[in-house]
Enzyme design. Structure first.
Site: not given
Length: 309
Positions: A200, A10, A91-92
Site C-alpha cells: 500500500h 494478511q 486490503s486483500l
C-alpha cells in the site's frame, strides 16, 4: 438491526485456522479443494498443517485468506444466514468481499490474488521494503513522523486501522529510522511487522500497473450487495471502477477507520468478521465501542450470528 460483513486480509492467518468451522460445515473442505485445483497444491493441507513459514509467505497467504473468507461465507449461507446490508474487506479482503457480493467469480479471484501476491513480491525484492505499526499517535502525527524520517526515501502511512494504530510502509532503511525515533516523537511503540512486501505504498506502483492489466482479463460486475472500497470509502459505480480501485489499492492506503465509520453512519450496528481470527473485530472496538462485532470461526459463533441476524 443492520448487519455488514467484513473480511480480513494478511495477518489473520494461522496454521489450523479453519479447523473449528470445518466441524460445523461439511461443505467447507470443498471450497478449499476447488481452490487447490486452480493453484496446483493442497491448500487445505497447508492451512491445516503448515508449515507456518510457507503459509505466512505472501504468495500463499493471499489465496489462503481469500479461500478461508469465501468458505466462511458459504458456511453462513448454507446455515440459512441472510445477506447483509453491506460488505468491506481489509486490503486483500476486498477481493473476498467482491466474490461474496457476487461481483467476481471465485475461480477468477483465486487466480487474481495468486498473481497479485507475485506482482507485489516482484515489485520490491525481499529485504528492501518493510512495514511497522505505530501505536499511540494520531494520523497527522504519523504523517509528520514519516516526513521527518524519510530522508528522501519512500515512507508513508498505509493502513489507517484504528485511532492510535497506523501502519507505515516504505524502504527498509526509512522504516528502521522511524521505529528508532517513534518514541521520541510521542508514540507508545513502533513495531516492525513480519511481512515480505511493503504493501500500500508508492513502492508498489509497478504491482499496481501489472494488476490493472491483469484485471482486464476477468469478468467483473457491479455487486448485488454494497461493497465499500479501501481506496475511496465509496461504492463503485461500474465494473471498470472496480478494476481501477483494485489496481490502485495495492499502492494506496487502506482507509479502514473511515470505512467502518461510513457503514455506521448508514445505520449498520452489527459487523460479522467472516474469515479466520478476530483482528478486525479488535480494530472495530477501538473505532466505535457501540458497534456489535461477531466472528465466524466455530459452530458456536455461527449459531450466535444466526440467532442475531
Amino acid at each position: 438491526m443492520s448487519t455488514a460483513f467484513i473480511f480480513p486480509g494478511q495477518g489473520s492467518q494461522s496454521v489450523g485456522m479453519m479447523a473449528q468451522l470445518a466441524e460445523a460445515s461439511s461443505d467447507l473442505r470443498s471450497t478449499f479443494d476447488e481452490a487447490s485445483d486452480i493453484l496446483g497444491y493442497d491448500l487445505w493441507q497447508l492451512v491445516s498443517d503448515g508449515p507456518a513459514d510457507q503459509l505466512n509467505a505472501t504468495e500463499y497467504t493471499q489465496p489462503a485468506m481469500l479461500v478461508a473468507g469465501v468458505a466462511s461465507w458459504r458456511a453462513w449461507q448454507a446455515a440459512g444466514g441472510s445477506n447483509p446490508a453491506a460488505m468491506a474487506g481489509h486490503s486483500l479482503g476486498e477481493y473476498t468481499a467482491l466474490v461474496c457480493a457476487g461481483a467476481l467469480s471465485f475461480t477468477d479471484a483465486v487466480s487474481l490474488v495468486r498473481d497479485r501476491a507475485l506482482f507485489m513480491q516482484e515489485a520490491v525484492p525481499e529485504g528492501e521494503g518493510a512495514m511497522a505499526a505505530v501505536l499511540g499517535l494520531d494520523d497527522d502525527a504519523v504523517r509528520h513522523l514519516c516526513e521527518a524520517n524519510s530522508a528522501g526515501e519512500v515512507l508513508q502511512p498505509v493502513n489507517y486501522n484504528a485511532p492510535g494504530q497506523v501502519v507505515v510502509a516504505g524502504t527498509s532503511s526509512a522504516v528502521s529510522r522511524l521505529v528508532e525515533n517513534a518514541k521520541a516523537a510521542g508514540a507508545k511503540r513502533a513495531l516492525p511487522l513480519p511481512v515480505s512486501v511493503p504493501s500500500h505504498c508508492a513502492l508498489m506502483q509497478p504491482a499496481s500497473e501489472k494488476m490493472a492489466a491483469r484485471l482486464q482479463s476477468v469478468e467483473i460486475s457491479v455487486p448485488g450487495i454494497t461493497v465499500m472500497h479501501n481506496v475511496n470509502v465509496e461504492r463503485a459505480a461500474s465494473a471498470d471502477d472496480i478494476r481501477a480501485l483494485l489496481a490502485r489499492q495495492i499502492s494506496e492506503p487502506v482507509r479502514w477507520v473511515e470505512t467502518i465509520q461510513s457503514m455506521v453512519a448508514e445505520g449498520v450496528d452489527t459487523l460479522v468478521e467472516c474469515g479466520p481470527g478476530k483482528v478486525l473485530c479488535g480494530l472495530t472496538k477501538r473505532i466505535d465501542r457501540e458497534i456489535n462485532c461477531i466472528t465466524l470461526v466455530s459452530q458456536f459463533d455461527l449459531e450466535s450470528a444466526l440467532g442475531g441476524s
